[in-house]
Write a protein that holds these residues in place. Sequence first.
Motif, PDB file in Angstrom:
ATOM      1  N   VAL A 258      17.200 -16.013   5.786  1.00 47.20           N
ATOM      2  CA  VAL A 258      15.966 -15.362   5.324  1.00 47.20           C
ATOM      3  C   VAL A 258      16.246 -14.064   4.570  1.00 47.20           C
ATOM      4  O   VAL A 258      15.318 -13.392   4.123  1.00 47.20           O
TER       5      VAL A 258
ATOM      6  N   SER B 131      17.276 -13.483   1.687  1.00 51.89           N
ATOM      7  CA  SER B 131      16.852 -13.470   0.278  1.00 51.89           C
ATOM      8  C   SER B 131      15.345 -13.321   0.113  1.00 51.89           C
ATOM      9  O   SER B 131      14.858 -13.079  -0.997  1.00 51.89           O
ATOM     10  N   GLN B 132      14.604 -13.432   1.199  1.00 47.52           N
ATOM     11  CA  GLN B 132      13.141 -13.325   1.113  1.00 47.52           C
ATOM     12  C   GLN B 132      12.738 -11.869   0.883  1.00 47.52           C
ATOM     13  O   GLN B 132      13.322 -10.949   1.462  1.00 47.52           O
TER      14      GLN B 132
ATOM     15  N   VAL C 226       5.966 -11.983   3.312  1.00 47.90           N
ATOM     16  CA  VAL C 226       6.747 -13.191   3.029  1.00 47.90           C
ATOM     17  C   VAL C 226       7.942 -13.298   3.964  1.00 47.90           C
ATOM     18  O   VAL C 226       8.186 -14.338   4.595  1.00 47.90           O
ATOM     19  N   ARG C 227       8.689 -12.206   4.105  1.00 49.23           N
ATOM     20  CA  ARG C 227       9.840 -12.229   5.011  1.00 49.23           C
ATOM     21  C   ARG C 227       9.386 -12.337   6.461  1.00 49.23           C
ATOM     22  O   ARG C 227      10.002 -13.057   7.253  1.00 49.23           O
TER      23      ARG C 227
ATOM     24  N   ALA D 202       8.635 -15.890   7.152  1.00 47.76           N
ATOM     25  CA  ALA D 202       9.850 -16.700   7.138  1.00 47.76           C
ATOM     26  C   ALA D 202      10.636 -16.534   8.435  1.00 47.76           C
ATOM     27  O   ALA D 202      11.125 -17.510   9.023  1.00 47.76           O
TER      28      ALA D 202
ATOM     29  N   SER E 157      11.167  -7.353  10.666  1.00 46.36           N
ATOM     30  CA  SER E 157      10.601  -8.703  10.694  1.00 46.36           C
ATOM     31  C   SER E 157      10.962  -9.452  11.972  1.00 46.36           C
ATOM     32  O   SER E 157      10.135 -10.168  12.546  1.00 46.36           O
TER      33      SER E 157
END
Length: 375
Positions: free
Chosen positions: A50, A52-53, A58-59, A62, A309
């Motif tokens: 994850v 690259s998110q 969004v992250r 993910a 996150s």
Amino acid sequence: MARNAQHDLLTQPAGDIAARQRYVLAFKKRVEQMRRKARVIYDKRIASDVASQPEGDVRDNAVLNALYKDDLYQTICTLKLTGQELMWSAIADTVEPSAENLSLRFDALTKSKSNLGSVTLDPALELPEELKKVHIHLQPGGYLRDEGPSDLLAGAYYEEGGALYSRGQNVGTRESKAECMIRFLGEWKPDFKPARILDMACSVGASSVPYALTFPDAEVHAIDIAPSMLRYGHARAEALGASVHFHQMDVAQTKFEDNSFDLIVSHNAMHEMSTETQKAMFKESWRLLKPGGICVHQDVPLRFSELDSYEKAERSFDKWFNGELYWTDYAQNNCKDMFDAAGFDTSKGYFGSFEQADKTMKWYLAAVEKPATDG
């Protein structure tokens, strides 16, 4: 008064049931230790996928999806859920057989002329449909369980389950949440002596009672929507020698007069409310508070703005699996903004953590003072 105060409404589990409860306590503590190490699972198995998110929602989403799909993390979650279910099973074996005696105790209170406080229920109060369907903390029957006009079972489950749960979380017992807040008030406003106090969303009044005992000359009122909780709270307060007046009311729209309280508090209640109800409670706090009065809303120190996150995803367990409908809503709300919107001047307020005397827990406090004049 320490957390988990003893009184004669509490059950005394027989040896085999007491042993089961000790086992559950040990089981929950072990699972909690495993949960705290779950970051290793994330770092080894998920983080690179994850990375690259983009940061933000969004992250967050993910990470949430990936973490809860991981086999090892699912195992930890299953064990945590099992521990909660085992806890309630062990509590049920002492609480359910006590139902008749608890009802008889309440019936005797209703006939007594020597009560220190009172309880007033409102059968016409509309109860939230979502709380009828979802059992917060997986408590059997939920907070709104009501078996009749003398029923105290929901309150008994709440107190006895909560006591076992807090021991499983290693929360100290030297100081209750209310005593912690009372100590905070003594440090923040040392000359403050409230004459009329309101505890909002009081459940069984465990936090209401310390105010009555600390300020014996004050008139203490406590409100909640759950009838069995309030009946139990009344019986509990009488057993502890505290004068508290319990009312079945919605925190969003009470029936008290404007400017009628010197101190308004809530304890661990915000995370059980929708955002709309929280905002309404803050507005109602403004309406009810006298000029110069103080309002303090306290809850768990869960602020998503301070977490990454992974931590957000891990702390979301209670929303999905423990009946905490509004857990993540609370974590994303801003108490300062809600106080501002309600009319308070928050520039001199207190917004932050405050530690228990035994250093085992920090609570989040949002405290403001209403100006001495409304205008």
